[in-house]
Write a protein that holds these residues in place. Structure first.
Motif, PDB file in Angstrom:
ATOM      1  N   ALA A 188       0.856  -1.185   0.000  1.00 10.78           N
ATOM      2  CA  ALA A 188       0.000   0.000   0.000  1.00 10.78           C
ATOM      3  C   ALA A 188       0.893   1.235   0.000  1.00 10.78           C
ATOM      4  CB  ALA A 188      -0.903  -0.009   1.223  1.00 10.78           C
ATOM      5  N   TYR A 189       0.289   2.383  -0.277  1.00 11.63           N
ATOM      6  CA  TYR A 189       1.068   3.613  -0.248  1.00 11.63           C
ATOM      7  C   TYR A 189       0.172   4.805   0.029  1.00 11.63           C
ATOM      8  CZ  TYR A 189      -0.429   4.179  -5.159  1.00 11.63           C
ATOM      9  OH  TYR A 189      -1.159   4.298  -6.321  1.00 11.63           O
ATOM     10  N   LEU A 190       0.809   5.899   0.439  1.00 19.01           N
ATOM     11  CA  LEU A 190       0.118   7.168   0.624  1.00 19.01           C
ATOM     12  C   LEU A 190       0.467   8.062  -0.546  1.00 19.01           C
ATOM     13  CD1 LEU A 190       0.794   7.970   4.397  1.00 19.01           C
ATOM     14  CD2 LEU A 190      -1.276   7.021   3.383  1.00 19.01           C
ATOM     15  N   LYS A 191      -0.549   8.669  -1.129  1.00 17.74           N
ATOM     16  CA  LYS A 191      -0.337   9.596  -2.243  1.00 17.74           C
ATOM     17  C   LYS A 191      -0.797  10.977  -1.798  1.00 17.74           C
ATOM     18  CE  LYS A 191      -1.261  10.361  -7.104  1.00 17.74           C
ATOM     19  NZ  LYS A 191       0.110  10.649  -7.392  1.00 17.74           N
ATOM     20  N   ASP A 228      -9.069   1.264   1.179  1.00 18.72           N
ATOM     21  CA  ASP A 228      -8.575   1.832  -0.076  1.00 18.72           C
ATOM     22  C   ASP A 228      -9.367   3.091  -0.413  1.00 18.72           C
ATOM     23  OD1 ASP A 228      -6.915   1.758  -2.390  1.00 18.72           O
ATOM     24  OD2 ASP A 228      -8.634   1.042  -3.544  1.00 18.72           O
ATOM     25  N   GLY A 229      -8.655   4.190  -0.654  1.00 20.46           N
ATOM     26  CA  GLY A 229      -9.296   5.451  -1.022  1.00 20.46           C
ATOM     27  C   GLY A 229      -9.550   6.386   0.150  1.00 20.46           C
ATOM     28  N   ASP A 230      -9.240   5.978   1.372  1.00 21.06           N
ATOM     29  CA  ASP A 230      -9.426   6.854   2.532  1.00 21.06           C
ATOM     30  C   ASP A 230      -8.534   8.084   2.410  1.00 21.06           C
ATOM     31  OD1 ASP A 230     -11.345   5.397   3.869  1.00 21.06           O
ATOM     32  OD2 ASP A 230      -9.945   4.454   5.263  1.00 21.06           O
ATOM     33  N   LYS A 231      -9.031   9.211   2.923  1.00 24.12           N
ATOM     34  CA  LYS A 231      -8.256  10.452   2.931  1.00 24.12           C
ATOM     35  C   LYS A 231      -7.759  10.712   4.349  1.00 24.12           C
ATOM     36  CE  LYS A 231     -10.556  12.445  -1.018  1.00 24.12           C
ATOM     37  NZ  LYS A 231     -11.441  13.483  -1.521  1.00 24.12           N
ATOM     38  N   ILE A 232      -6.464  10.943   4.446  1.00 24.05           N
ATOM     39  CA  ILE A 232      -5.812  11.172   5.733  1.00 24.05           C
ATOM     40  C   ILE A 232      -5.226  12.576   5.713  1.00 24.05           C
ATOM     41  CG2 ILE A 232      -3.986  10.419   7.297  1.00 24.05           C
ATOM     42  CD1 ILE A 232      -4.160   7.667   5.810  1.00 24.05           C
ATOM     43  N   VAL A 260      -0.969  18.626   5.051  1.00 24.37           N
ATOM     44  CA  VAL A 260      -0.971  17.735   3.886  1.00 24.37           C
ATOM     45  C   VAL A 260      -2.103  16.724   3.988  1.00 24.37           C
ATOM     46  CG1 VAL A 260       0.414  16.118   2.535  1.00 24.37           C
ATOM     47  CG2 VAL A 260       1.539  17.974   3.755  1.00 24.37           C
ATOM     48  N   GLU A 261      -2.765  16.514   2.849  1.00 26.15           N
ATOM     49  CA  GLU A 261      -3.795  15.492   2.772  1.00 26.15           C
ATOM     50  C   GLU A 261      -3.289  14.370   1.872  1.00 26.15           C
ATOM     51  OE1 GLU A 261      -8.614  15.144   2.259  1.00 26.15           O
ATOM     52  OE2 GLU A 261      -7.587  16.841   1.358  1.00 26.15           O
ATOM     53  N   PHE A 262      -3.429  13.139   2.337  1.00 27.29           N
ATOM     54  CA  PHE A 262      -2.991  11.955   1.612  1.00 27.29           C
ATOM     55  C   PHE A 262      -4.198  11.103   1.257  1.00 27.29           C
ATOM     56  CE2 PHE A 262       0.430  12.893   4.631  1.00 27.29           C
ATOM     57  CZ  PHE A 262       1.552  12.889   3.821  1.00 27.29           C
ATOM     58  N   MET A 263      -4.032  10.309   0.209  1.00 26.69           N
ATOM     59  CA  MET A 263      -4.999   9.266  -0.084  1.00 26.69           C
ATOM     60  C   MET A 263      -4.306   7.936   0.166  1.00 26.69           C
ATOM     61  SD  MET A 263      -7.313   8.429  -3.441  1.00 26.69           S
ATOM     62  CE  MET A 263      -8.355   9.853  -3.173  1.00 26.69           C
ATOM     63  N   PHE A 264      -4.961   7.067   0.927  1.00 27.78           N
ATOM     64  CA  PHE A 264      -4.436   5.735   1.197  1.00 27.78           C
ATOM     65  C   PHE A 264      -4.862   4.830   0.048  1.00 27.78           C
ATOM     66  CE2 PHE A 264      -5.274   1.440   2.827  1.00 27.78           C
ATOM     67  CZ  PHE A 264      -4.007   1.091   3.250  1.00 27.78           C
ATOM     68  N   LEU A 265      -3.887   4.210  -0.609  1.00 27.31           N
ATOM     69  CA  LEU A 265      -4.172   3.321  -1.742  1.00 27.31           C
ATOM     70  C   LEU A 265      -3.575   1.961  -1.451  1.00 27.31           C
ATOM     71  CD1 LEU A 265      -3.443   5.921  -4.508  1.00 27.31           C
ATOM     72  CD2 LEU A 265      -5.666   5.041  -3.876  1.00 27.31           C
ATOM     73  N   CYS A 266      -4.398   0.936  -1.651  1.00 28.93           N
ATOM     74  CA  CYS A 266      -3.981  -0.436  -1.380  1.00 28.93           C
ATOM     75  C   CYS A 266      -4.468  -1.311  -2.530  1.00 28.93           C
ATOM     76  CB  CYS A 266      -4.592  -0.907  -0.064  1.00 28.93           C
ATOM     77  SG  CYS A 266      -4.040  -2.517   0.466  1.00 28.93           S
ATOM     78  N   PRO A 267      -3.540  -1.711  -3.438  1.00 31.47           N
ATOM     79  CA  PRO A 267      -3.944  -2.553  -4.568  1.00 31.47           C
ATOM     80  C   PRO A 267      -4.605  -3.841  -4.091  1.00 31.47           C
ATOM     81  CG  PRO A 267      -1.679  -1.808  -4.826  1.00 31.47           C
ATOM     82  CD  PRO A 267      -2.125  -1.416  -3.435  1.00 31.47           C
ATOM     83  N   LYS A 268      -5.570  -4.336  -4.839  1.00 37.74           N
ATOM     84  CA  LYS A 268      -6.324  -5.535  -4.450  1.00 37.74           C
ATOM     85  C   LYS A 268      -5.436  -6.757  -4.291  1.00 37.74           C
ATOM     86  CE  LYS A 268     -10.512  -3.995  -6.678  1.00 37.74           C
ATOM     87  NZ  LYS A 268     -11.612  -3.857  -5.851  1.00 37.74           N
ATOM     88  N   GLU A 269      -4.348  -6.855  -5.053  1.00 37.12           N
ATOM     89  CA  GLU A 269      -3.461  -8.022  -4.966  1.00 37.12           C
ATOM     90  C   GLU A 269      -2.805  -8.131  -3.615  1.00 37.12           C
ATOM     91  OE1 GLU A 269      -3.768  -6.516  -9.039  1.00 37.12           O
ATOM     92  OE2 GLU A 269      -2.879  -5.602  -7.311  1.00 37.12           O
TER      93      GLU A 269
END
Length: 150
Positions: free
Chosen positions: A47-50, A130-134, A139-148
């Protein structure tokens, strides 16, 4: 006096050597995990923060993405895995960790708080989706976690 001073300097030097070894071992462990994931055909990180905003007039840079490997602290302290020089962040502001196959967010007693989808995160950890905003500091991040990765 000279004897005491030389012992103190020797102790500091030994601590620095151990800290350096610790950093190298941590980097090797991280690289091994990345290689295992690549070999299995998975993305390098689960997963990553964008960052999805960078306020005008700030004097710090943001990466395009911040990979999450399982236990990262976020803050303006140089010892944080995700270091951001935002004066509105505490030195150790918040933490994202992996537990039972999911990622969780917790505030580490920060001054300005940590917000998940507009709601302040309490002292206990909250699971990320997936898609949560932090929002941390400015700074605002989007939490992204690929389904795999799940």
């Amino acid at each position: 006096m000279f004897g005491i001073l030389s012992k103190i300097i020797s102790a500091i030097f030994i601590l620095l050597v151990y800290y350096f070894i610790f950093i190298i071992v941590r980097m090797i462990y991280s690289d091994i995990n990345v290689m295992k994931r690549k070999k299995a055909g998975l993305p390098e990180y689960e997963a990553y923060l964008k960052p999805i905003n960078q306020p005008n007039g700030v004097h710090f840079d943001l990466e395009e993405r911040y990979p999450l490997y399982g236990d990262e602290t976020i803050g303006r302290g140089k010892d944080c895995e995700i270091y951001i020089a935002d004066t509105f962040m505490s030195h150790r502001h918040s933490r994202i960790f992996k537990e039972d196959g999911g990622f969780f967010l917790e505030d580490l007693g920060s001054t300005n708080g940590t917000f998940l989808n507009g709601n302040e995160v309490a002292e206990e950890a909250t699971e990320l989706l997936d898609g949560d905003k932090i929002c941390i500091g400015q700074v605002e991040f989007m939490f992204l976690c690929p389904k795999e990765a799940k």
